[in-house]
Scaffold this motif. Structure first.
Motif, PDB file in Angstrom:
ATOM      1  N   ARG A  77       0.881  -1.164   0.000  1.00 21.02           N
ATOM      2  CA  ARG A  77       0.000   0.000   0.000  1.00 21.02           C
ATOM      3  C   ARG A  77       0.912   1.204   0.000  1.00 21.02           C
ATOM      4  N   TYR A  95       1.637   5.453  -0.240  1.00 21.41           N
ATOM      5  CA  TYR A  95       1.179   6.830  -0.066  1.00 21.41           C
ATOM      6  C   TYR A  95       2.355   7.764  -0.285  1.00 21.41           C
ATOM      7  N   ASP A  96       2.129   8.854  -0.983  1.00 24.73           N
ATOM      8  CA  ASP A  96       3.123   9.913  -1.138  1.00 24.73           C
ATOM      9  C   ASP A  96       2.395  11.235  -1.190  1.00 24.73           C
ATOM     10  N   SER A  97       2.915  12.222  -0.465  1.00 26.59           N
ATOM     11  CA  SER A  97       2.271  13.533  -0.431  1.00 26.59           C
ATOM     12  C   SER A  97       2.511  14.325  -1.715  1.00 26.59           C
ATOM     13  N   ARG A 133       2.260  14.824  -5.620  1.00 26.64           N
ATOM     14  CA  ARG A 133       1.358  14.291  -6.665  1.00 26.64           C
ATOM     15  C   ARG A 133       2.094  13.529  -7.756  1.00 26.64           C
ATOM     16  N   SER A 163      -2.878   4.665  -1.644  1.00 24.28           N
ATOM     17  CA  SER A 163      -3.690   5.100  -0.510  1.00 24.28           C
ATOM     18  C   SER A 163      -3.826   6.611  -0.517  1.00 24.28           C
ATOM     19  N   ALA A 164      -4.966   7.098  -0.049  1.00 27.69           N
ATOM     20  CA  ALA A 164      -5.224   8.536  -0.020  1.00 27.69           C
ATOM     21  C   ALA A 164      -4.495   9.231   1.123  1.00 27.69           C
ATOM     22  N   THR A 165      -4.208   8.486   2.196  1.00 28.34           N
ATOM     23  CA  THR A 165      -3.517   9.072   3.355  1.00 28.34           C
ATOM     24  C   THR A 165      -2.471   8.086   3.865  1.00 28.34           C
ATOM     25  N   ALA A 166      -1.525   8.615   4.641  1.00 24.74           N
ATOM     26  CA  ALA A 166      -0.528   7.746   5.255  1.00 24.74           C
ATOM     27  C   ALA A 166      -1.184   6.782   6.240  1.00 24.74           C
ATOM     28  N   GLN A 167      -2.177   7.261   6.967  1.00 25.89           N
ATOM     29  CA  GLN A 167      -2.882   6.401   7.923  1.00 25.89           C
ATOM     30  C   GLN A 167      -3.549   5.233   7.208  1.00 25.89           C
ATOM     31  N   GLU A 168      -4.185   5.518   6.093  1.00 23.06           N
ATOM     32  CA  GLU A 168      -4.835   4.453   5.314  1.00 23.06           C
ATOM     33  C   GLU A 168      -3.810   3.424   4.855  1.00 23.06           C
ATOM     34  N   GLU A 176      -2.685   1.232   8.056  1.00 19.15           N
ATOM     35  CA  GLU A 176      -3.663   0.435   8.809  1.00 19.15           C
ATOM     36  C   GLU A 176      -3.566  -1.047   8.467  1.00 19.15           C
TER      37      GLU A 176
END
Length: 70
Positions: A25, A27-29, A31, A51-56, A59
Motif C-alpha cells: 500500500r 502513499y506519497d504527499s 502528486r 492510498s489517499a492518506t498515510a494512515q490508510e 492500517e
C-alpha cells in the motif's frame, strides 16, 4: 533491474524474495510521485494499492517502510 534513487525502493525486490512480501500500500504527499511510483513498483511484480492518506496505507500493515527525501 531498474535502478532507484531511494534505497528503500531499491531494497523492495530483496524484501519480496526473502520475506515473501508481494502486496504494497503506497502513499506519497507529492502528486507526481504518487502517480509514478506505484507504476514502478508494479513493474517489479508487486500488487500495489495507492492510498489517499498515510494512515490508510499503514492500517493493518505487517511492515512499514518510510522514505523521506530532503
Amino acid at each position: 533491474m531498474k535502478r532507484y534513487r531511494h534505497c528503500a525502493i531499491g531494497a523492495l525486490p530483496a524484501h519480496k524474495a526473502l520475506l515473501g512480501i508481494d502486496k504494497l500500500r503506497f502513499y506519497d504527499s507529492g502528486r507526481a510521485a504518487a502517480r509514478k511510483d506505484p507504476r514502478n513498483l508494479a513493474c517489479l511484480g508487486f500488487d500495489v494499492t495507492a492510498s489517499a492518506t498515510a494512515q490508510e496505507a499503514a492500517e493493518g500493515a505487517d511492515t512499514i517502510t518510510a522514505v523521506i527525501c530532503c
